[in-house]
Scaffold this active site. Structure first.
Site, mmCIF file in Angstrom:
data_model
loop_
_atom_site.group_PDB
_atom_site.id
_atom_site.type_symbol
_atom_site.label_atom_id
_atom_site.label_comp_id
_atom_site.label_asym_id
_atom_site.label_seq_id
_atom_site.Cartn_x
_atom_site.Cartn_y
_atom_site.Cartn_z
ATOM 1 N N HIS A 223 0.817 -1.207 0.000
ATOM 2 C CA HIS A 223 0.000 0.000 0.000
ATOM 3 C C HIS A 223 0.856 1.265 0.000
ATOM 4 C CE1 HIS A 223 -3.701 2.113 -0.217
ATOM 5 N NE2 HIS A 223 -3.199 2.956 0.647
ATOM 6 N N TYR A 227 1.250 4.794 -2.477
ATOM 7 C CA TYR A 227 1.371 6.175 -2.000
ATOM 8 C C TYR A 227 2.708 6.787 -2.383
ATOM 9 C CZ TYR A 227 -3.084 6.552 0.080
ATOM 10 O OH TYR A 227 -4.433 6.663 0.215
ATOM 11 N N HIS A 374 -9.633 0.251 -10.994
ATOM 12 C CA HIS A 374 -9.300 1.207 -9.926
ATOM 13 C C HIS A 374 -7.864 1.707 -10.066
ATOM 14 C CE1 HIS A 374 -8.435 2.825 -5.944
ATOM 15 N NE2 HIS A 374 -7.566 1.860 -5.725
ATOM 16 N N PHE A 375 -6.930 0.776 -10.258
ATOM 17 C CA PHE A 375 -5.552 1.294 -10.238
ATOM 18 C C PHE A 375 -5.126 1.880 -11.576
ATOM 19 C CE2 PHE A 375 -4.308 -3.351 -10.514
ATOM 20 C CZ PHE A 375 -3.608 -3.303 -11.704
ATOM 21 N N HIS A 376 -5.927 1.639 -12.633
ATOM 22 C CA HIS A 376 -5.634 2.401 -13.849
ATOM 23 C C HIS A 376 -6.150 3.828 -13.711
ATOM 24 C CE1 HIS A 376 -4.312 -1.409 -15.538
ATOM 25 N NE2 HIS A 376 -3.638 -0.657 -16.401
ATOM 26 N N ARG A 439 -9.703 -10.749 -12.678
ATOM 27 C CA ARG A 439 -8.514 -10.009 -13.091
ATOM 28 C C ARG A 439 -7.374 -11.000 -13.275
ATOM 29 N NH1 ARG A 439 -5.693 -7.142 -7.816
ATOM 30 N NH2 ARG A 439 -4.156 -6.657 -9.398
ATOM 31 N N ARG A 440 -6.310 -10.547 -13.870
ATOM 32 C CA ARG A 440 -5.095 -11.349 -14.048
ATOM 33 C C ARG A 440 -5.382 -12.680 -14.735
ATOM 34 N NH1 ARG A 440 -2.275 -10.423 -8.169
ATOM 35 N NH2 ARG A 440 -1.038 -8.693 -8.879
#
Ligand code: HAS
Length: 549
Positions: A223, A227, A374-376, A439-440
């Site tokens: 995590h 950040y 989300h992370f894109h 995913r993946r």
């Protein structure tokens, strides 16, 4: 004749540019693999020459999530600290090169293993997936290199304080120290699992690996890793964006406070990636979810601060209402446009993060392609658009060249491609995720019921978005090469804003590093000690390794 003026000393410019070259090579390789993935998942295309889906997925994740981010961020932070503190001395610069080369050797070693298909373990290298030992050693070297650069950042900041007693430290240098402090404390987790779990296991010295323990140590780092991507973007928003729009920093204290809060709360939250995992007591998951909601606060403070900056500048230019600033912003300046659109992406991106962190909703979205969406939105849109925005002025200011009107226009085209591509791709990922799309996985074309029947359509949309993004990446590489080697000689500003005259004075306690480090460590011990003992004591039998190829 026009004079070529660099914003940093020759010595520091070269060090920063070296980092940026590696970052942009990683962007090219990683994003190309991204395109191949979306095409493969669409079901309309097969990878040639026996190349495996998980192999390119590993290249994509490692090149973009680790190599591009680490090199760009360290380069940018070194530049910001050099600019605001007066530059590095010979010893600091030499150490910088040592750190750089160690990271390069680590990256090349890991990359060779992935290309040989000996390390198709994705960027999270979850056990019991097993890679060649050289892959893990390469990763360990990259981490060691980052520690050396972190040490230089601490040392330079301390030197500034010593040489300028009573003077407030530069905001950008302060933020770089917080970012690296968070990174150093967090990366101990991944270093421990790589050195004590992965390497002995990959060498065959031990037969099995404790999967839960190694994953927990990974997410203790994982995590703060994201950040580590976000904080440099915040550095740009707080300290550089105001200058680009012709305004001032709303509040130095608020900026420093939000960074301190990010330091305190971004590490003890790794369990929010493991909410569905057995073997961790629900109480500790609950506690870390509470801490996750606390780490949202500094981001809300950042949103507040940015709105205040825009509003104050807007009013200076004659705007009359709260949103009157909208018409007054320099929309045609790509240095503004790209990071601004990044900020806008963070509204749905941050909301998605809050959904992920909410235990019950996490059960719906975990391990679906929603998380990839989300992370894109966050990493690949919020952060990358900000980093592109930085590149437009940072590169020419380091090479003694200028951002021409033509390149500015091409930058706007690039921003549009990236925005449209990312919107299509990540929206399709979110929707498919809600319908349970995994995913993946290369095998997502299952058509069994009304919901899954729709997957194919979403996957084609992802391939369309991925293709638009690929064009955006190519345009970005063209701009980077132009700014580094071909743009006209001249002087490009390294924009750094000053603080509003009426802002409150910054409290001295913000510079009390012993205090903040101690509180951070205390929070980590509080959130992790008992569950870690529990995991070690009640560890299930270790797992044997397996490979995906
Ligand atoms: Fe996340 C998974 C929770 C933020 C990246 N995240 C991931 C993964 C990645 C990632 C890479 O709790 C996948 C890892 C993997 O491979 O498995 N995430 C959060 C939360 C936040 C959050 C609570 N994530 C990020 C950021 C990332 C990132 C930032 C990269 C840079 N995330 C999760 C969780 C998971 C997760 C779970 C695990 C899911 C699972 O089950 O596997 C928060 O930090 C978000 C707070 C943000 C806000 C937004 C503030 C808005 C701002 C913009 C202001 C706009 C302006 C412009 C001023 C509250 C600052 C205004 C203009 C106008 C025109 C209006």
């Amino acid at each position: 004749m026009i004079k070529s003026v660099k914003s940093l000393s020759n010595q520091d410019s070269k060090l920063v540019m070296a980092h940026l070259y590696v970052a942009f090579i990683a962007l090219f390789v990683g994003a190309t693999c991204g395109l191949l993935q979306t095409l493969e998942r669409s079901g309309k295309f097969q990878l040639p020459a026996g190349i495996g889906y998980y192999q390119i997925l590993t290249v994509h994740g490692v090149m973009l999530g680790l190599v591009l981010m680490i090199f760009f961020i360290l380069g940018f932070m070194l530049s910001a600290q050099s600019k605001t503190t007066g530059g590095y001395n010979k010893t600091e610069a030499t150490l910088g090169w040592i750190g750089f080369w160690i990271m390069v050797v680590g990256t090349i070693s890991a990359a060779i293993m992935i290309l040989l298909n000996e390390a198709s373990v994705l960027y999270t290298f979850y056990a019991p997936l097993q890679a060649h030992v050289v892959f893990y050693i390469g990763l360990a070297l990259v981490i060691v290199g980052t520690w050396i650069i972190g040490f230089i950042i601490f040392k330079r900041h301390a030197r500034f304080r010593k040489e300028n007693p009573g003077v407030q430290t530069p905001l950008l240098s302060y933020m770089a120290v917080i970012t690296m402090l968070m990174w150093q404390i967090a990366s101990i987790g991944v270093a421990v699992t790589v050195i004590f779990h992965m390497i002995p296991w990959a060498l065959g010295w031990v037969d099995t690996v404790d999967v839960l323990l190694s994953r927990t140590l990974f997410w203790y780092f994982g995590h703060p890793l994201v950040y580590f991507w976000l904080l440099p973007a915040y550095m740009m928003w707080y300290a550089i964006m105001p200058k680009i729009i012709g305004g001032k920093i709303f509040s130095d204290s608020l900026a420093r406070l939000s960074f301190i809060l990010l330091l305190l709360f971004s590490i003890p939250v790794g369990f929010h990636h493991q909410l569905t995992e057995p073997g961790i007591d629900p109480f500790w998951k609950y506690l870390q979810v509470v801490l996750t909601f606390l780490v949202v606060i500094p981001s809300l403070m950042t949103a507040f601060s940015m709105f205040a900056t825009f509003e104050m500048r807007g009013r200076e230019l004659g705007a009359k209402s709260i949103f009157g600033w909208f018409k007054k912003m320099p929309w045609k300046d790509v240095r503004f446009l790209a990071p601004f659109i990044g900020m806008v992406f963070f509204i749905p991106g941050g909301a998605g993060g809050i959904i992920n962190a909410s235990n019950q909703m996490n059960q719906v979205v975990h391990n679906t392609i929603w998380v990839t969406g989300h992370f894109h939105l966050t990493g690949a849109a919020v952060v990358m658009l900000t980093f592109f925005g930085i590149t437009y002025w940072l590169v020419p200011s380091l090479t003694g060249r200028t951002l021409t009107a033509k390149m500015n226009k091409l930058g706007i085209v690039q921003t549009i491609f990236w925005t449209v591509g990312m919107t299509i791709m990540s929206t399709a990922m979110h929707w498919q995720g809600l319908l349970g799309g995994p995913r993946r996985s290369a095998y997502s074309e299952y058509v069994g019921n009304a919901d899954t029947a729709a997957w194919g359509g979403y996957q084609i949309a992802q391939a369309v978005g991925g293709s638009i993004l690929f064009i955006g990446m190519v345009i970005m590489i063209i701009i980077f090469i132009n700014l580094a080697f071909f743009a006209p000689k001249g002087e490009e500003e390294y924009p750094i804003a000053v603080v509003y005259d009426q802002a409150e004075k910054t409290p001295k306690v913000f510079e009390n590093w012993k205090l903040w480090t101690a509180v951070t460590i205390a929070l980590v011990l509080f959130a992790y000690t008992i569950p870690l003992f529990d995991i070690i004591q009640n560890a299930p039998p270790g797992a044997k390794g397996f490979k995906l190829w």
